[in-house]
Design a protein around this motif. Sequence first.
Motif, PDB file in Angstrom:
ATOM      1  N   HIS A   8      -9.307  -0.675  11.167  1.00 18.21           N
ATOM      2  CA  HIS A   8      -8.652   0.116  10.056  1.00 18.21           C
ATOM      3  C   HIS A   8      -9.714   0.153   8.737  1.00 18.21           C
ATOM      4  O   HIS A   8      -9.635  -1.336   8.159  1.00 18.21           O
ATOM      5  CB  HIS A   8      -7.279  -0.638   9.567  1.00 18.21           C
ATOM      6  N   PRO A  12      -6.130   6.680   6.373  1.00 20.58           N
ATOM      7  CA  PRO A  12      -5.906   7.158   7.675  1.00 20.58           C
ATOM      8  C   PRO A  12      -7.180   6.790   8.620  1.00 20.58           C
ATOM      9  O   PRO A  12      -7.265   7.454   9.630  1.00 20.58           O
ATOM     10  CB  PRO A  12      -5.814   8.675   7.429  1.00 20.58           C
ATOM     11  N   ASP A  26     -10.013  10.804  10.493  1.00 25.96           N
ATOM     12  CA  ASP A  26     -10.168  11.291   9.211  1.00 25.96           C
ATOM     13  C   ASP A  26     -10.849  10.402   8.105  1.00 25.96           C
ATOM     14  O   ASP A  26     -10.568   9.543   7.562  1.00 25.96           O
ATOM     15  CB  ASP A  26      -8.671  10.966   8.794  1.00 25.96           C
ATOM     16  N   THR A  66      -7.441  14.985  11.492  1.00 23.70           N
ATOM     17  CA  THR A  66      -6.256  15.679  11.546  1.00 23.70           C
ATOM     18  C   THR A  66      -6.006  17.029  10.500  1.00 23.70           C
ATOM     19  O   THR A  66      -5.045  18.002  11.082  1.00 23.70           O
ATOM     20  CB  THR A  66      -5.023  14.640  11.017  1.00 23.70           C
ATOM     21  N   ASN A  73      -7.847  12.485   3.571  1.00 22.37           N
ATOM     22  CA  ASN A  73      -8.160  12.751   5.094  1.00 22.37           C
ATOM     23  C   ASN A  73      -9.443  13.259   5.160  1.00 22.37           C
ATOM     24  O   ASN A  73      -9.973  12.764   6.332  1.00 22.37           O
ATOM     25  CB  ASN A  73      -7.036  13.604   5.583  1.00 22.37           C
ATOM     26  N   ASP A 162      -0.808  13.284   9.866  1.00 17.32           N
ATOM     27  CA  ASP A 162       0.049  13.370   8.652  1.00 17.32           C
ATOM     28  C   ASP A 162       1.279  14.225   9.021  1.00 17.32           C
ATOM     29  O   ASP A 162       1.083  15.532   8.899  1.00 17.32           O
ATOM     30  CB  ASP A 162      -0.492  13.792   7.266  1.00 17.32           C
ATOM     31  N   HIS A 184       0.800   7.535  10.800  1.00 12.21           N
ATOM     32  CA  HIS A 184       0.660   7.904   9.555  1.00 12.21           C
ATOM     33  C   HIS A 184       1.731   7.833   8.640  1.00 12.21           C
ATOM     34  O   HIS A 184       2.671   8.616   8.816  1.00 12.21           O
ATOM     35  CB  HIS A 184      -0.035   9.221   9.413  1.00 12.21           C
ATOM     36  N   THR A 199       4.937  12.829   4.549  1.00 16.21           N
ATOM     37  CA  THR A 199       4.703  11.903   5.691  1.00 16.21           C
ATOM     38  C   THR A 199       5.884  11.209   6.090  1.00 16.21           C
ATOM     39  O   THR A 199       6.653  10.893   5.477  1.00 16.21           O
ATOM     40  CB  THR A 199       3.494  11.127   5.582  1.00 16.21           C
ATOM     41  N   HIS A 221      -2.619   4.701   6.855  1.00 19.93           N
ATOM     42  CA  HIS A 221      -2.232   5.891   5.777  1.00 19.93           C
ATOM     43  C   HIS A 221      -1.013   5.331   5.236  1.00 19.93           C
ATOM     44  O   HIS A 221      -0.243   5.992   4.868  1.00 19.93           O
ATOM     45  CB  HIS A 221      -1.780   6.972   6.438  1.00 19.93           C
ATOM     46  N   TYR A 222      -0.944   4.233   4.441  1.00 21.67           N
ATOM     47  CA  TYR A 222       0.205   3.817   3.596  1.00 21.67           C
ATOM     48  C   TYR A 222      -0.451   3.181   2.229  1.00 21.67           C
ATOM     49  O   TYR A 222       0.352   2.391   1.309  1.00 21.67           O
ATOM     50  CB  TYR A 222       0.978   2.626   4.196  1.00 21.67           C
TER      51      TYR A 222
END
Length: 263
Positions: A8, A12, A26, A66, A73, A162, A184, A199, A221-222
């Motif tokens: 990670h 994203p 992304d 995405t 993204n 998303d 996401h 999202t 994606h947080y």
Amino acid sequence: MSDVRITHIGGPTVLIEAEGWTLLTDPTFDPPGRRYAFGWGTSSRKVAGPALRPGDLPHVDAVLLTHDHHGDNLDDAGRTVAAAAGTLATTPSGARRLGAHARALRPWQTTRLSAPGRPDIEITATPARHGPPLSGPFVGQVTGFALTWEGQRHGALWISGDTVLFGGVREVARRFTVGTALLHLGGVRFPLTGPVRYTMTARQALRLCAEMRPHTAFPVHYEGWRHFAEGRPGIERALAAAPSETRDRIRWLPLGAPHDHEA
């Protein structure tokens, strides 16, 4: 049995290494500090940079994008990474904007990665809706991706994209056995549009996991942006209140550190 290495990078952006293939979701590699416009009066500031730089990456065989029209993204540095990848899979509208290098995929369409000495990877576009009902013309096309290859033990590797929780996402659980899910989250919202979410929240993700029953689900994606309304603390509070059968499916990926995972 198939193993996959997942890193990670931030937001994203995830590096996936499987069966000799290297895929990137992304790509976002700009430094923090800039404000990005998302259209219709909405914008957000990036507050954290990526855990890896483009120069830290191995050769990228494919970028799974995405959507191309939001800076969280695909940003400027990410566009350079995407242009150098062997394959770029994205939405039909994104492919038109990005040019001949991109493969356009409508929901449930597939494309295949093939090379001597490596098993094929089949990429299936999955439905995503980046907001409430009827928001498509305003937020634009978004897609998820389901990846399948020979030797997977637990099932497909699915990237939600998303999206909020809706029927198209639930259809993924009916069409695929999902072994690994990259979800996401962030419960994205903007002051201009009040309580509307763009999202999934953690509660939505938990409902989805109860239906989909993936072997493992990883939140992405947080973090890193002002418009992510639900960060890790909020997600963890929701997890603590969830039934253990669902909660135990959720795992955290350390930022920037490879995670070896049984796929």
